[in-house]
Design a protein around this motif. Structure first.
Motif, PDB file in Angstrom:
ATOM      1  N   UNK A   1      89.607  50.455  41.287  1.00 22.72           N
ATOM      2  CA  UNK A   1      88.556  50.550  40.270  1.00 22.72           C
ATOM      3  C   UNK A   1      87.356  51.276  40.868  1.00 22.72           C
ATOM      4  N   UNK A   2      86.408  51.604  40.017  1.00 23.97           N
ATOM      5  CA  UNK A   2      85.203  52.314  40.439  1.00 23.97           C
ATOM      6  C   UNK A   2      84.029  51.688  39.697  1.00 23.97           C
ATOM      7  N   UNK A   3      82.901  51.499  40.415  1.00 20.73           N
ATOM      8  CA  UNK A   3      81.768  50.775  39.841  1.00 20.73           C
ATOM      9  C   UNK A   3      80.516  51.639  39.838  1.00 20.73           C
ATOM     10  N   UNK A   4      79.927  51.797  38.656  1.00 21.73           N
ATOM     11  CA  UNK A   4      78.711  52.596  38.482  1.00 21.73           C
ATOM     12  C   UNK A   4      77.595  51.697  37.968  1.00 21.73           C
ATOM     13  N   UNK A   5      76.401  51.863  38.525  1.00 22.13           N
ATOM     14  CA  UNK A   5      75.214  51.172  38.032  1.00 22.13           C
ATOM     15  C   UNK A   5      74.253  52.175  37.422  1.00 22.13           C
ATOM     16  N   UNK A   6      73.619  51.778  36.351  1.00 21.85           N
ATOM     17  CA  UNK A   6      72.694  52.692  35.673  1.00 21.85           C
ATOM     18  C   UNK A   6      71.385  51.978  35.368  1.00 21.85           C
ATOM     19  N   UNK A   7      70.295  52.671  35.624  1.00 23.30           N
ATOM     20  CA  UNK A   7      68.970  52.163  35.292  1.00 23.30           C
ATOM     21  C   UNK A   7      68.506  52.865  34.027  1.00 23.30           C
ATOM     22  N   UNK A   8      68.627  52.164  32.887  1.00 20.71           N
ATOM     23  CA  UNK A   8      68.205  52.744  31.621  1.00 20.71           C
ATOM     24  C   UNK A   8      69.385  53.184  30.777  1.00 20.71           C
ATOM     25  N   UNK A   9      69.886  52.294  29.902  1.00 24.64           N
ATOM     26  CA  UNK A   9      71.031  52.636  29.057  1.00 24.64           C
ATOM     27  C   UNK A   9      70.646  53.609  27.950  1.00 24.64           C
ATOM     28  N   UNK A  10      69.449  53.425  27.402  1.00 21.13           N
ATOM     29  CA  UNK A  10      68.979  54.324  26.352  1.00 21.13           C
ATOM     30  C   UNK A  10      69.922  54.363  25.165  1.00 21.13           C
ATOM     31  N   UNK A  11      70.353  55.555  24.799  1.00 24.10           N
ATOM     32  CA  UNK A  11      71.304  55.723  23.691  1.00 24.10           C
ATOM     33  C   UNK A  11      72.754  55.613  24.151  1.00 24.10           C
ATOM     34  N   UNK A  12      72.962  55.379  25.444  1.00 27.37           N
ATOM     35  CA  UNK A  12      74.327  55.229  25.955  1.00 27.37           C
ATOM     36  C   UNK A  12      75.039  56.535  26.225  1.00 27.37           C
ATOM     37  N   UNK A  13      74.318  57.657  26.216  1.00 24.63           N
ATOM     38  CA  UNK A  13      74.977  58.957  26.373  1.00 24.63           C
ATOM     39  C   UNK A  13      75.658  59.085  27.733  1.00 24.63           C
ATOM     40  N   UNK A  14      74.957  58.729  28.816  1.00 27.04           N
ATOM     41  CA  UNK A  14      75.575  58.827  30.135  1.00 27.04           C
ATOM     42  C   UNK A  14      76.849  57.989  30.206  1.00 27.04           C
ATOM     43  N   UNK A  15      76.781  56.783  29.655  1.00 23.69           N
ATOM     44  CA  UNK A  15      77.944  55.904  29.668  1.00 23.69           C
ATOM     45  C   UNK A  15      79.108  56.505  28.887  1.00 23.69           C
ATOM     46  N   UNK A  16      78.856  56.996  27.701  1.00 28.15           N
ATOM     47  CA  UNK A  16      79.925  57.526  26.853  1.00 28.15           C
ATOM     48  C   UNK A  16      80.574  58.756  27.475  1.00 28.15           C
ATOM     49  N   UNK A  17      79.773  59.646  28.038  1.00 29.17           N
ATOM     50  CA  UNK A  17      80.331  60.845  28.667  1.00 29.17           C
ATOM     51  C   UNK A  17      81.113  60.495  29.933  1.00 29.17           C
TER      52      UNK A  17
ATOM     53  N   UNK B   1      84.159  50.043  36.063  1.00 24.44           N
ATOM     54  CA  UNK B   1      83.134  49.029  35.812  1.00 24.44           C
ATOM     55  C   UNK B   1      81.789  49.743  35.724  1.00 24.44           C
ATOM     56  N   UNK B   2      81.096  49.543  34.635  1.00 24.88           N
ATOM     57  CA  UNK B   2      79.835  50.254  34.394  1.00 24.88           C
ATOM     58  C   UNK B   2      78.776  49.222  34.020  1.00 24.88           C
ATOM     59  N   UNK B   3      77.747  49.118  34.847  1.00 23.60           N
ATOM     60  CA  UNK B   3      76.670  48.159  34.618  1.00 23.60           C
ATOM     61  C   UNK B   3      75.397  48.933  34.295  1.00 23.60           C
ATOM     62  N   UNK B   4      74.794  48.637  33.154  1.00 25.02           N
ATOM     63  CA  UNK B   4      73.595  49.361  32.746  1.00 25.02           C
ATOM     64  C   UNK B   4      72.499  48.375  32.357  1.00 25.02           C
ATOM     65  N   UNK B   5      71.303  48.644  32.834  1.00 20.95           N
ATOM     66  CA  UNK B   5      70.159  47.764  32.606  1.00 20.95           C
ATOM     67  C   UNK B   5      69.214  48.422  31.605  1.00 20.95           C
ATOM     68  N   UNK B   6      68.820  47.674  30.597  1.00 17.57           N
ATOM     69  CA  UNK B   6      67.930  48.216  29.562  1.00 17.57           C
ATOM     70  C   UNK B   6      67.005  47.109  29.061  1.00 17.57           C
ATOM     71  N   UNK B   7      65.711  47.303  29.252  1.00 18.15           N
ATOM     72  CA  UNK B   7      64.735  46.300  28.808  1.00 18.15           C
ATOM     73  C   UNK B   7      64.426  46.436  27.320  1.00 18.15           C
ATOM     74  N   UNK B   8      64.556  47.654  26.791  1.00 11.87           N
ATOM     75  CA  UNK B   8      64.200  47.908  25.390  1.00 11.87           C
ATOM     76  C   UNK B   8      65.405  48.518  24.668  1.00 11.87           C
ATOM     77  N   UNK B   9      66.364  47.685  24.241  1.00 12.31           N
ATOM     78  CA  UNK B   9      67.585  48.217  23.614  1.00 12.31           C
ATOM     79  C   UNK B   9      67.286  48.968  22.318  1.00 12.31           C
ATOM     80  N   UNK B  10      68.016  50.054  22.103  1.00 11.74           N
ATOM     81  CA  UNK B  10      67.871  50.792  20.856  1.00 11.74           C
ATOM     82  C   UNK B  10      68.644  50.058  19.764  1.00 11.74           C
ATOM     83  N   UNK B  11      68.286  50.301  18.524  1.00 12.47           N
ATOM     84  CA  UNK B  11      68.965  49.679  17.400  1.00 12.47           C
ATOM     85  C   UNK B  11      70.268  50.413  17.096  1.00 12.47           C
TER      86      UNK B  11
END
Length: 585
Positions: free
Chosen positions: A49-65, A81-91
């Protein structure tokens, strides 16, 4: 979020979520290419497996690509495995709008939107690509989120918060120090920023970096690696024994088997789900609290995850009927008012009148209350049979495990003078766990359900109704009342318990009610009404779920699997501590 020239814009940070020069191209260049991901994926072992961490999910573009490239370029036996941190989730509506014209990631976007969590704090686990992608979304402050991650080493980091001058909290030395502690010697990172603050704090936290040409209007960006000697550990297939084939044991076996582990499931009865899990139906709905305690957060996230888990199983043993919870006295009405005051988006539940409650449920009720559209019922027997039959689980029925030996980090179970060797053993055998180990804080409570005659007025019952007890249809449309809660030490049917169940139901329903049968069983309960999940005396423990196992078991089972695999845990560190089996010692 605002929209400027069809581009998502943060009102709080006064900046665009992505480059105006091409968001897809930016994401590929700054994160996927700069971390050399595709080349690294090709070097992974077959089942790795491979594990990526992200600071700022935003609209999820990095994750989806990244997910799209993973499905295209990695092997079908490998997991991202993809872990993304977001304090202000988009709707959700903004998420849909942001990706409405991106055909390449359309399928993945639909999967994400289908399971995108409501805007509540904490960890959310979403599976995409038939389980090959495991997204852990953490809606939390960055320091709180990073501090909640336990026993995980990441392979790459996307540092993608808003720029340091607009969002300085994400680029502090303390934040980057957390990231450094969660990295091994081959962990890479990349970021669009090349500010002096970022470079200074990277240097102070054991990262080496280089400045390269940026994307679009940005002159430079940074990429680099962690300094140090800590090595990455590839995934290893384990041989695991699970003791107890109730709901907890079967879910645990299914999840571990789907991750490629070799599973033996031991059950002393001749069938699956013989104990409290053997009831014909279990009602799945949350018991929310208006406060944000660890207890209430655990059960909130358990419900959110279990409803997704059962939906994705596509089992004949799950029916998303919805659940109505009535407000029938002063205490329940006060609780309803508090919950409604916190219920912003009305997605988890909504207030309903007496007439609407009667219309939804199909029977004439005396009160209104709350409607939970994602609640439902499960048939434990059907659900467990479907899970076991669809996975590579070996079943040892009518086998009582009375002794387990541990020698040189291996466990041994002896059955008919034959020794079976295991890397791990998971005890899911309810209160019988104390036949094998001494576990403080667990006991058993007797419960009796009552089968009802299909009297006029009850024949159209469509979903569970919860008040002081509950009434529910099962999968054959029988009507069941539940459930008593006492310390009787006999499973013989008690007429008094049937009368108690009927008395509770008559508080909210005035029609004729007649008992035609009953079933009794024992629940495993703990002193603080939270389950046991985690390691204890070398074993993994998954028990003590009481009457809430239908919502708590999927999440605790995933947490144990995450711990065995040493991958990002579905549970934050504080909740793991709150449900640790050692807490009453």
């Amino acid at each position: 979020m605002l929209w400027k020239n069809r581009t998502p814009y943060s009102k709080k940070f006064k900046d665009n979520y992505s480059s105006l020069k091409g968001p897809i191209e930016e994401s590929k260049e700054v994160y996927i290419k700069a971390n050399n991901l595709i080349s690294r994926w090709k070097k992974l072992n077959k089942d790795d497996s491979f594990t990526i961490g992200e600071m700022g999910f935003g609209t999820g573009l990095n994750f989806l690509l990244t997910s799209y490239e993973w499905l295209e370029k990695s092997k079908s036996t490998q997991t991202l495995h993809y872990v993304s941190i977001e304090k202000y989730p988009v709707k959700i509506k903004d998420l849909i709008k942001a990706h409405s014209e991106k055909e390449k990631i359309e399928t993945l976007c639909k999967e994400l939107i289908s399971d995108y969590p409501v805007n509540c704090l904490g960890n959310h686990r979403i599976l995409l690509g038939q389980g090959r992608i495991q997204l852990t979304l953490i809606f939390e402050d960055v320091l709180e989120a990073l501090g909640s991650i336990d026993k995980t080493l990441f392979d790459a980091w996307y540092l993608d918060g808003f720029s340091p001058d607009r969002n300085p909290d994400m680029w502090t030395k303390k934040v980057l120090s957390y990231i450094s502690d969660l990295s091994h010697k081959d962990t890479t990172f990349s970021t669009f920023s090349s500010s002096s603050l970022v470079k200074e704090n990277l240097s102070k936290t054991n990262f080496k970096f280089e400045k390269i040409t940026g994307f679009g209007t940005k002159r430079h960006m940074l990429k680099g690696k962690k300094k140090g000697n800590l090595k990455r550990s590839p995934k290893k297939t384990k041989k695991i024994a699970i003791i107890g084939a109730g709901l907890a044991g079967c879910v645990q076996a299914y999840i571990l088997s789907k991750r490629g582990h070799e599973i033996d499931l031991y059950e002393e009865n001749n069938t699956l789900v013989g104990g409290a899990s053997g009831n014909p139906v279990l009602v799945t709905y949350p018991r929310f609290s208006p406060n944000d305690s660890l207890h209430s957060r655990f059960y909130l996230h358990s419900f959110l995850f279990s409803s997704r888990f059962y939906k994705n199983l596509a089992s004949r043993g799950w029916s998303k009927t919805g659940v109505v919870v009535l407000s029938y006295d002063e205490q329940s009405r006060g609780r309803e008012a508090l919950l409604n005051s916190h219920n912003v988006d009305k997605k988890l539940f909504r207030k309903i009148s007496r007439n609407e409650a009667s219309k939804l449920t199909g029977i004439d009720l005396d009160y209104g209350g709350l409607f939970f559209p994602n609640g439902g019922i499960i048939s434990p027997k059907d659900l467990c049979e479907d899970m076991v039959n669809s996975s590579n689980v070996n079943i040892f029925s009518k086998k009582t495990v009375s002794n387990i030996e541990k020698i040189n980090r291996k466990f041994y179970i002896s059955i008919n003078d034959v020794n079976y060797e295991y890397d791990h053993i998971c005890l899911c055998n309810s209160f019988d766990v104390n036949k094998l180990i001494k576990l403080n804080g667990i006991s058993k409570k007797r419960g009796q359900i009552t089968y009802l005659k299909d009297t006029p007025g009850l024949e159209n019952l469509r979903m569970p109704i919860c008040s002081q007890g509950y009434i529910s249809p099962d999968f054959e449309l029988n009507k069941i009342l539940g459930s008593t809660y006492n310390d009787f030490l006999s499973l013989s049917i008690k007429q008094g318990d049937n009368l108690e169940n009927i008395k509770n139901f008559k508080k909210v329903y005035k029609g004729k009610v007649e008992a035609i049968g009953a079933r009794a069983g024992y629940r495993a309960v703990t002193q603080d009404k939270l389950p046991f999940c985690g390691q204890y005396q070398g074993f993994y423990i998954n028990t003590g779920h009481g009457s809430r196992g239908s919502i708590s078991i999927p999440m605790t089972s995933v947490s144990i699997a995450d711990e065995i695999d040493q991958k990002p845990n579905i549970l934050p560190r504080k909740i793991k501590k709150a449900i640790n089996p050692e807490r009453f010692n």
